[in-house]
Design an enzyme around this catalytic site. Structure first.
Site, PDB file in Angstrom:
ATOM      1  N   GLY A  12     -10.358  84.162  32.841  1.00 38.21           N
ATOM      2  CA  GLY A  12     -11.694  84.658  33.111  1.00 38.21           C
ATOM      3  C   GLY A  12     -11.953  86.090  32.704  1.00 38.21           C
ATOM      4  CB  ILE A  19     -13.031  91.260  39.039  1.00 36.99           C
ATOM      5  CG1 ILE A  19     -14.285  91.885  39.660  1.00 36.99           C
ATOM      6  CG2 ILE A  19     -11.924  91.150  40.082  1.00 36.99           C
ATOM      7  CD1 ILE A  19     -14.890  91.073  40.794  1.00 36.99           C
ATOM      8  CG  ASP A  63     -15.738  75.265  27.913  1.00 41.67           C
ATOM      9  OD1 ASP A  63     -15.942  75.181  29.147  1.00 41.67           O
ATOM     10  OD2 ASP A  63     -16.617  75.041  27.071  1.00 41.67           O
ATOM     11  CB  ALA A  94     -24.889  79.334  39.006  1.00 40.37           C
ATOM     12  CE1 TYR A 154     -23.058  85.640  43.895  1.00 41.85           C
ATOM     13  CE2 TYR A 154     -22.253  84.416  45.787  1.00 41.85           C
ATOM     14  CZ  TYR A 154     -22.023  85.008  44.567  1.00 41.85           C
ATOM     15  OH  TYR A 154     -20.777  84.985  44.016  1.00 41.85           O
ATOM     16  CE  LYS A 161     -17.771  83.260  43.455  1.00 50.80           C
ATOM     17  NZ  LYS A 161     -16.598  83.207  42.547  1.00 50.80           N
ATOM     18  CB  ILE A 190     -17.771  94.851  41.046  1.00 53.68           C
ATOM     19  CG1 ILE A 190     -16.910  95.243  42.250  1.00 53.68           C
ATOM     20  CG2 ILE A 190     -17.303  95.606  39.814  1.00 53.68           C
ATOM     21  CD1 ILE A 190     -15.437  94.911  42.082  1.00 53.68           C
ATOM     22  CB  ALA A 194     -20.190  87.099  36.420  1.00 56.24           C
TER      23      ALA A 194
END
Length: 262
Positions: A12, A19, A63, A94, A154, A161, A190, A194
């Protein structure tokens, strides 16, 4: 050198603001040998120089919505590393239209994409790679406070999550008998690639900085330090947990109509 002699897979990483980059740097500084994945050719051009900077020329395509990539993952990792000691799962997605407005308007298609990429990918990766993990191995994934509490805009990612954190608990039980640990790391907001897809994210950052006990936002370096603990033997008795590194953000939360001046 907490990770001297250990090998890890970083999934990722997109750029130096990711991150995953903060985690990779922390692991490399403590002696780990790393292999990285890339989503497509565009991302590969960013990942390759970062991998080289961190002493690795090992990059492989992945992927998670491509079944061929998933089925070849074990073979590709084995070819590069043999067995591995830890996995960092740092992917979520998303469609942007699902990250604004009201959650009630989420389409079935967008919901399934979010759950597939952000949640099921962890299960699919662990299915394929746990057989080549060493005893005492560690798997970590990245969550967010929106999986515990309401966070404006979100939306479906908060649901994903929450499901991801539940998945961590169940996988921890599945792999516990093999002495492989599974944990989630929940970072505060952060500014990453994304996060740029979340409406009014700048306001979220400012609100958090103003109201958190440490009066600042966390950095990818902060998250890297916490991840280092979770992938190292220092956390050998910890599994099935969600660990927070968020400057105290989850102590206070954020109301739906919050503004920076609140």
């Amino acid at each position: 050198m907490l990770l001297n002699g250990k090998t890890g897979l970083i999934i990722g990483l997109a750029n130096k603001h990711s991150i995953a980059y903060g985690i990779a740097v922390a692991c490399k500084e403590q002696g780990a040998e790393l292999v990285f994945t890339y989503l497509n050719e565009s991302i590969k051009k960013r990942v390759e120089p970062i991998a080289e900077e961190l002493g690795s020329k090992k990059v492989i395509p992945l992927d998670v919505m491509n079944i061929e990539d998933m089925d070849l993952l074990k073979e590709r990792v084995e070819n590069e590393m043999g067995k591995i000691d830890f996995i960092v799962h740092s992917i979520a997605f998303a469609p942007k239209r699902a990250l604004s407005g009201d959650t009630i308007n989420t389409t079935r298609e967008d919901f399934l994409v979010a759950m597939d990429v952000s949640v099921y990918s962890l299960i699919g990766i662990v299915q394929r790679l746990s057989p080549i993990m060493n005893d005492g191995g560690s798997i970590i994934t990245l969550s967010y406070f929106g999986g515990d509490k309401y966070v404006p805009n979100y939306n479906v990612m908060g649901i994903a999550k929450s499901a991801l954190q539940a998945t961590v608990r169940y996988l921890a039980v599945d792999l516990g008998s093999r002495n492989i640990r599974v944990n989630a790391l929940s970072a505060g907001p952060i500014k990453t690639l994304a996060a740029s897809g979340i409406d009014d994210f700048r306001n979220l950052l400012k609100w958090n900085e103003r109201h958190s006990p440490l009066r600042r936002n966390v950095s990818i370096e902060d998250v890297g330090g916490s991840a280092l603990y979770l992938v190292s033997d220092l956390s050998r008795g910890v599994t099935g947990e969600t660990h927070y590194v968020d400057s105290g953000y989850n102590i206070i939360g954020m109301p739906k109509d919050a503004t920076v001046g609140d």
